[in-house]
Structures are given as C-alpha cells and as structure tokens.
Design a protein around this motif. Sequence first.
Motif, PDB file in Angstrom:
ATOM      1  N   CYS A   1      -2.465   3.171   3.565  1.00 16.79           N
ATOM      2  CA  CYS A   1      -1.930   3.651   2.291  1.00 16.79           C
ATOM      3  C   CYS A   1      -1.028   2.600   1.649  1.00 16.79           C
ATOM      4  O   CYS A   1      -0.956   2.512   0.420  1.00 16.79           O
ATOM      5  CB  CYS A   1      -1.199   4.973   2.478  1.00 16.79           C
ATOM      6  N   LYS A   2      -0.366   1.760   2.441  1.00 18.51           N
ATOM      7  CA  LYS A   2       0.480   0.696   1.882  1.00 18.51           C
ATOM      8  C   LYS A   2      -0.381  -0.374   1.205  1.00 18.51           C
ATOM      9  O   LYS A   2      -0.051  -0.856   0.133  1.00 18.51           O
ATOM     10  CB  LYS A   2       1.353   0.057   2.963  1.00 18.51           C
ATOM     11  N   LEU A   3      -1.495  -0.730   1.833  1.00 18.37           N
ATOM     12  CA  LEU A   3      -2.413  -1.697   1.233  1.00 18.37           C
ATOM     13  C   LEU A   3      -2.966  -1.134  -0.066  1.00 18.37           C
ATOM     14  O   LEU A   3      -3.049  -1.845  -1.079  1.00 18.37           O
ATOM     15  CB  LEU A   3      -3.544  -2.037   2.206  1.00 18.37           C
ATOM     16  N   GLU A   4      -3.340   0.127  -0.064  1.00 22.81           N
ATOM     17  CA  GLU A   4      -3.849   0.777  -1.273  1.00 22.81           C
ATOM     18  C   GLU A   4      -2.794   0.775  -2.376  1.00 22.81           C
ATOM     19  O   GLU A   4      -3.099   0.516  -3.544  1.00 22.81           O
ATOM     20  CB  GLU A   4      -4.287   2.212  -0.953  1.00 22.81           C
ATOM     21  N   LEU A   5      -1.540   1.030  -2.011  1.00 19.42           N
ATOM     22  CA  LEU A   5      -0.435   0.994  -2.977  1.00 19.42           C
ATOM     23  C   LEU A   5      -0.329  -0.381  -3.621  1.00 19.42           C
ATOM     24  O   LEU A   5      -0.243  -0.501  -4.847  1.00 19.42           O
ATOM     25  CB  LEU A   5       0.883   1.356  -2.289  1.00 19.42           C
ATOM     26  N   VAL A   6      -0.325  -1.427  -2.806  1.00 19.86           N
ATOM     27  CA  VAL A   6      -0.193  -2.789  -3.337  1.00 19.86           C
ATOM     28  C   VAL A   6      -1.375  -3.136  -4.232  1.00 19.86           C
ATOM     29  O   VAL A   6      -1.206  -3.728  -5.302  1.00 19.86           O
ATOM     30  CB  VAL A   6      -0.020  -3.815  -2.195  1.00 19.86           C
TER      31      VAL A   6
END
Length: 142
Positions: free
Chosen positions: A3-8
């Motif tokens: 989810c952090k990669l998707e956020l970035v």
Amino acid sequence: MSCKLELVKKVLERVTSKGFARCLKDLQVLSADDGKCKAQFIVTEEHVNLGGFLHGGFTSTLIDCVSTYALITKENSPPGSSVNLNVTFLKAAFPGEIVIVDARTLRVGKNLAFLAVELTKNDGKDIIAHGEHTKYLGPISK
C-alpha cells in the motif's frame, strides 16, 4: 504491491500531471516502504545540460522529490517543506544510461526529518550524486 508503494505511485502520477514536476514523468518507482523509496529512469535529451550530461537542477529535483516519497512511507509522516538540500555531484550520467535513485529516511523528529539519497548508474557501481535533505514537518504560516 504494498500500500505504501501504491501511495507513492499515486502521488507521483498526481504531481506529474501538471506544473514543474512534469519533468519526473519518466520516473519509475521500483519500491517504497518504511521510510525508503527506490526509483529509476533512463537519461534522455530533456534531462541533460548544454554539456550533454545529466543536469544538476534535474538531479536536485530528483533528490528533493524521491526523498519526500521516502518520507511519506514512514508511519504518520507528512511530506513537509524543504529547509535544506545539499547535493554533491560525483560523476556524469549521459543519455541512454539507467539511473537509480535510492532515498532513505535517516530520522524523523518532532519538527524535522533528515533524508539521504544516492543516484547511481552501472548497477550501483558508479555514484552520480549524493544528496542530503532536511524537511520541516510542522505547520506552514503565511
């Protein structure tokens, strides 16, 4: 995908849609989590200076942005505002070369965050630039 990669990736997509950050449109985020972000791009003619190698201003923009993306993957960290950006240029990068941008959050305090970034080429064998970025995390007044 985390989810952090998707956020970035969503942040990068949003900022490259208009304004200054359009220069990052070819940046590909490889990973982003726990205060770190790794991205890559291929140097093209639009990234170079009159000497034909990677422009220092573009390098500085990469350090600013990718370190910010690393910061927002840290628990409860806002993107903040830059208060200091230091760049040391070590080697040239030329059109056609793949550049890796590797950012990490060194420390997040109450009001300041400290980040470090390396730009490399040739599978990490050659350091192009090293950046240190300090961000203010508190409210911004007019």
